[in-house]
Design a protein around this motif. Structure first.
Motif, mmCIF file in Angstrom:
data_model
loop_
_atom_site.group_PDB
_atom_site.id
_atom_site.type_symbol
_atom_site.label_atom_id
_atom_site.label_comp_id
_atom_site.label_asym_id
_atom_site.label_seq_id
_atom_site.Cartn_x
_atom_site.Cartn_y
_atom_site.Cartn_z
ATOM 1 N N MET A 1 -34.722 49.043 -10.150
ATOM 2 C CA MET A 1 -33.490 48.607 -10.804
ATOM 3 C C MET A 1 -33.209 49.340 -12.105
ATOM 4 S SD MET A 1 -31.656 46.520 -9.085
ATOM 5 C CE MET A 1 -32.142 47.491 -7.659
ATOM 6 N N HIS A 2 -34.204 50.060 -12.643
ATOM 7 C CA HIS A 2 -33.975 50.834 -13.854
ATOM 8 C C HIS A 2 -33.097 52.050 -13.578
ATOM 9 C CE1 HIS A 2 -36.733 48.193 -15.787
ATOM 10 N NE2 HIS A 2 -37.825 48.696 -15.244
ATOM 11 N N PHE A 3 -32.852 52.374 -12.306
ATOM 12 C CA PHE A 3 -32.014 53.513 -11.941
ATOM 13 C C PHE A 3 -30.572 53.095 -11.633
ATOM 14 C CE2 PHE A 3 -36.284 55.029 -11.252
ATOM 15 C CZ PHE A 3 -36.238 56.338 -11.697
ATOM 16 N N TYR A 4 -30.264 51.815 -11.761
ATOM 17 C CA TYR A 4 -28.915 51.308 -11.511
ATOM 18 C C TYR A 4 -28.417 50.538 -12.733
ATOM 19 C CZ TYR A 4 -29.647 52.362 -6.552
ATOM 20 O OH TYR A 4 -29.892 53.003 -5.364
ATOM 21 N N ALA B 1 -27.657 47.521 -13.660
ATOM 22 C CA ALA B 1 -27.970 46.262 -12.982
ATOM 23 C C ALA B 1 -28.089 45.074 -13.917
ATOM 24 C CB ALA B 1 -29.266 46.418 -12.184
ATOM 25 N N GLY B 2 -27.714 45.239 -15.186
ATOM 26 C CA GLY B 2 -27.898 44.164 -16.148
ATOM 27 C C GLY B 2 -27.216 42.872 -15.761
ATOM 28 N N GLN B 3 -26.090 42.983 -15.042
ATOM 29 C CA GLN B 3 -25.319 41.788 -14.702
ATOM 30 C C GLN B 3 -25.973 40.945 -13.615
ATOM 31 O OE1 GLN B 3 -24.646 44.879 -13.879
ATOM 32 N NE2 GLN B 3 -23.463 45.065 -11.981
ATOM 33 N N VAL B 4 -26.934 41.508 -12.881
ATOM 34 C CA VAL B 4 -27.571 40.740 -11.805
ATOM 35 C C VAL B 4 -29.013 40.361 -12.140
ATOM 36 C CG1 VAL B 4 -26.118 41.878 -10.078
ATOM 37 C CG2 VAL B 4 -28.444 42.738 -10.483
ATOM 38 N N ARG B 5 -29.490 40.763 -13.306
ATOM 39 C CA ARG B 5 -30.882 40.508 -13.658
ATOM 40 C C ARG B 5 -31.032 39.224 -14.462
ATOM 41 N NH1 ARG B 5 -32.554 46.566 -15.587
ATOM 42 N NH2 ARG B 5 -34.057 45.404 -16.853
ATOM 43 N N ASN B 6 -32.189 38.600 -14.328
ATOM 44 C CA ASN B 6 -32.517 37.399 -15.088
ATOM 45 C C ASN B 6 -33.102 37.859 -16.425
ATOM 46 O OD1 ASN B 6 -33.833 35.117 -16.192
ATOM 47 N ND2 ASN B 6 -34.037 34.183 -14.171
ATOM 48 N N ASP C 1 -34.495 50.842 -0.983
ATOM 49 C CA ASP C 1 -33.356 51.564 -1.540
ATOM 50 C C ASP C 1 -32.567 52.264 -0.433
ATOM 51 O OD1 ASP C 1 -31.877 52.557 -3.913
ATOM 52 O OD2 ASP C 1 -32.633 54.504 -3.256
ATOM 53 N N ILE C 2 -33.270 52.888 0.501
ATOM 54 C CA ILE C 2 -32.613 53.548 1.630
ATOM 55 C C ILE C 2 -31.961 52.531 2.551
ATOM 56 C CG2 ILE C 2 -33.049 54.865 3.757
ATOM 57 C CD1 ILE C 2 -35.276 56.340 2.186
ATOM 58 N N VAL C 3 -32.720 51.531 2.961
ATOM 59 C CA VAL C 3 -32.242 50.580 3.964
ATOM 60 C C VAL C 3 -31.039 49.795 3.469
ATOM 61 C CG1 VAL C 3 -32.845 48.519 5.295
ATOM 62 C CG2 VAL C 3 -34.484 50.400 5.104
ATOM 63 N N PHE C 4 -31.099 49.263 2.249
ATOM 64 C CA PHE C 4 -30.014 48.409 1.775
ATOM 65 C C PHE C 4 -28.749 49.206 1.462
ATOM 66 C CE2 PHE C 4 -31.384 43.923 0.822
ATOM 67 C CZ PHE C 4 -32.460 43.962 1.706
ATOM 68 N N ASN C 5 -28.902 50.400 0.904
ATOM 69 C CA ASN C 5 -27.720 51.227 0.662
ATOM 70 C C ASN C 5 -27.060 51.658 1.973
ATOM 71 O OD1 ASN C 5 -27.057 51.925 -2.269
ATOM 72 N ND2 ASN C 5 -29.272 52.176 -2.271
ATOM 73 N N GLU C 6 -27.860 51.989 2.975
ATOM 74 C CA GLU C 6 -27.278 52.446 4.238
ATOM 75 C C GLU C 6 -26.706 51.295 5.056
ATOM 76 O OE1 GLU C 6 -29.603 55.287 6.421
ATOM 77 O OE2 GLU C 6 -29.659 56.679 4.723
ATOM 78 N N GLY D 1 -36.599 44.567 -5.265
ATOM 79 C CA GLY D 1 -35.617 45.585 -4.898
ATOM 80 C C GLY D 1 -34.551 45.032 -3.963
ATOM 81 N N MET D 2 -34.963 44.212 -3.012
ATOM 82 C CA MET D 2 -34.010 43.555 -2.109
ATOM 83 C C MET D 2 -33.008 42.728 -2.891
ATOM 84 S SD MET D 2 -36.257 42.048 1.059
ATOM 85 C CE MET D 2 -34.842 41.043 1.506
ATOM 86 N N TYR D 3 -33.521 41.871 -3.777
ATOM 87 C CA TYR D 3 -32.641 40.971 -4.514
ATOM 88 C C TYR D 3 -31.669 41.756 -5.398
ATOM 89 C CZ TYR D 3 -35.446 36.855 -3.166
ATOM 90 O OH TYR D 3 -36.074 35.854 -2.470
ATOM 91 N N GLY D 4 -32.174 42.787 -6.051
ATOM 92 C CA GLY D 4 -31.312 43.568 -6.932
ATOM 93 C C GLY D 4 -30.209 44.286 -6.193
ATOM 94 N N LEU D 5 -30.557 45.008 -5.131
ATOM 95 C CA LEU D 5 -29.550 45.768 -4.389
ATOM 96 C C LEU D 5 -28.580 44.851 -3.662
ATOM 97 C CD1 LEU D 5 -31.659 48.731 -2.980
ATOM 98 C CD2 LEU D 5 -30.014 48.781 -4.844
ATOM 99 N N ALA D 6 -29.069 43.733 -3.135
ATOM 100 C CA ALA D 6 -28.180 42.787 -2.466
ATOM 101 C C ALA D 6 -27.128 42.263 -3.445
ATOM 102 C CB ALA D 6 -28.972 41.640 -1.857
ATOM 103 N N LYS D 7 -27.557 41.816 -4.608
ATOM 104 C CA LYS D 7 -26.607 41.278 -5.591
ATOM 105 C C LYS D 7 -25.632 42.350 -6.076
ATOM 106 C CE LYS D 7 -29.262 37.359 -7.434
ATOM 107 N NZ LYS D 7 -28.269 36.291 -7.264
ATOM 108 N N LEU D 8 -26.109 43.553 -6.311
ATOM 109 C CA LEU D 8 -25.228 44.620 -6.778
ATOM 110 C C LEU D 8 -24.146 44.945 -5.749
ATOM 111 C CD1 LEU D 8 -27.758 47.080 -8.466
ATOM 112 C CD2 LEU D 8 -25.985 45.720 -9.602
ATOM 113 N N HIS D 9 -24.474 44.844 -4.479
ATOM 114 C CA HIS D 9 -23.513 45.141 -3.419
ATOM 115 C C HIS D 9 -22.662 43.936 -3.027
ATOM 116 C CE1 HIS D 9 -26.087 48.765 -2.226
ATOM 117 N NE2 HIS D 9 -24.873 49.252 -2.351
#
Length: 289
Positions: free
Chosen positions: A142-145, A147-152, A83-88, A241-249
């Motif tokens: 992903m429950h804190f974002y 993120a429904g549009q990027v989830r399977n 969460d820290i690494v991908f957001n930053e 977490g990687m896949y979720g944050l990458a797709k959201l960004h």
């Protein structure tokens, strides 16, 4: 609208707070590893290393490999660090630090995880390579974002109905790898699988030393599930977490796993360092091919 000082935190030298990096310090292709000691295992193959910075568990080397600029960064263990690494890392390329505003023109990053993992299927041998085509998150990130549009959602629903672990406050989310990026790493050297991302190494992966696990059939139940004739294959602690944050960004991500343990057979690799090194060389060659 400018992002406030408490949300976008910068160090006195203008670098991003946790990673200690400036926008010019990173490439658009980023290899992530968990262990800071593994960063040099990757960068030793670079022709040059131009950036060498660290803070806490986050060590970053950026350099050139066969004409391509690549960054390798250690994330530490777990999706809390992801969460820290991908957001930053996203902030470094998509937020103007001078104005503290999101840029209109976005930069897309490619994230490639080189990590270790344990198989839950007896037919996946130790020292093999596995690419996570889908990742199941038991960690909750992903429950804190929104993120429904990027989830399977189809796989999520089928898995949660099969497990029925809601009474244990365990509800999985699922995110797929980027298909185009995954194609770059396809060969007869690597298999594809559905990876389970856990919130810990012991109880959350069904291990027991002195503390008895709450779910006694944890691995056997997971191993018995299949989706579209594909079984769940392996445990690790970052990929969903990687896949979720990458797709959201708007970035691309793929996770490559060196299988060092087989939980079904009780085996553990006797050549783990060589297996990891072989995966590193495989990954670098696929990046520039």
């Amino acid at each position: 609208m400018a992002i406030s000082d408490s949300e976008l935190i910068l160090n006195p030298d203008g670098s991003i707070y946790h990673l200690n990096l400036l926008p010019e310090d990173i490439a658009s292709t980023i290899i992530t590893v968990g262990d800071p000691n593994r960063v040099s295992m990757v960068s030793k193959y670079f022709d040059t290393v131009d950036i060498n910075k660290e803070k806490r568990e986050f060590l970053t080397h950026t350099g050139i490999y066969k004409g391509k600029r690549i960054t390798v960064i250690s994330t530490g263990i777990g999706t809390d660090n992801i969460d820290i690494v991908f957001n930053e890392l996203d902030a470094l390329v998509n937020i103007d630090f001078a104005t503290r505003k999101v840029k209109q023109r976005k930069t897309r990053l490619d994230f490639i995880r080189i990590g270790t993992s344990g198989s839950i299927q007896a037919d996946i041998p130790v020292d093999s390579f596995l690419l996570s085509s889908k990742a199941i998150g038991f960690d909750g990130l992903m429950h804190f974002y929104e993120a429904g549009q990027v989830r399977n959602n189809a796989l999520e629903q089928e898995l949660n109905q099969f497990l029925r672990w809601e009474d244990h406050n365990i509800v999985a989310y699922v995110v797929d790898a980027d298909e185009d990026l995954a194609k770059k790493f396809d060969s007869n050297r690597i298999r594809f699988g559905i990876t389970i991302t856990n919130s810990g190494f012991y109880g959350p992966q069904g291990r027991s030393l002195r503390l008895p696990p709450k779910l006694h059939d944890f691995n056997t139940k997971l191993a018995a599930f299949s989706y579209q004739n594909l079984p769940l294959t392996n445990h690790e602690m970052e990929t969903a977490g990687m896949y979720g944050l990458a797709k959201l960004h708007g970035h691309r991500a793929v996770s490559l796993n060196a299988i060092l343990a087989n939980r079904a057979t009780g085996e553990f690799s006797k050549h783990g360092r060589k297996t990891i090194d072989d995966l590193i060389k495989y990954t670098l060659e696929k990046i520039v091919s």
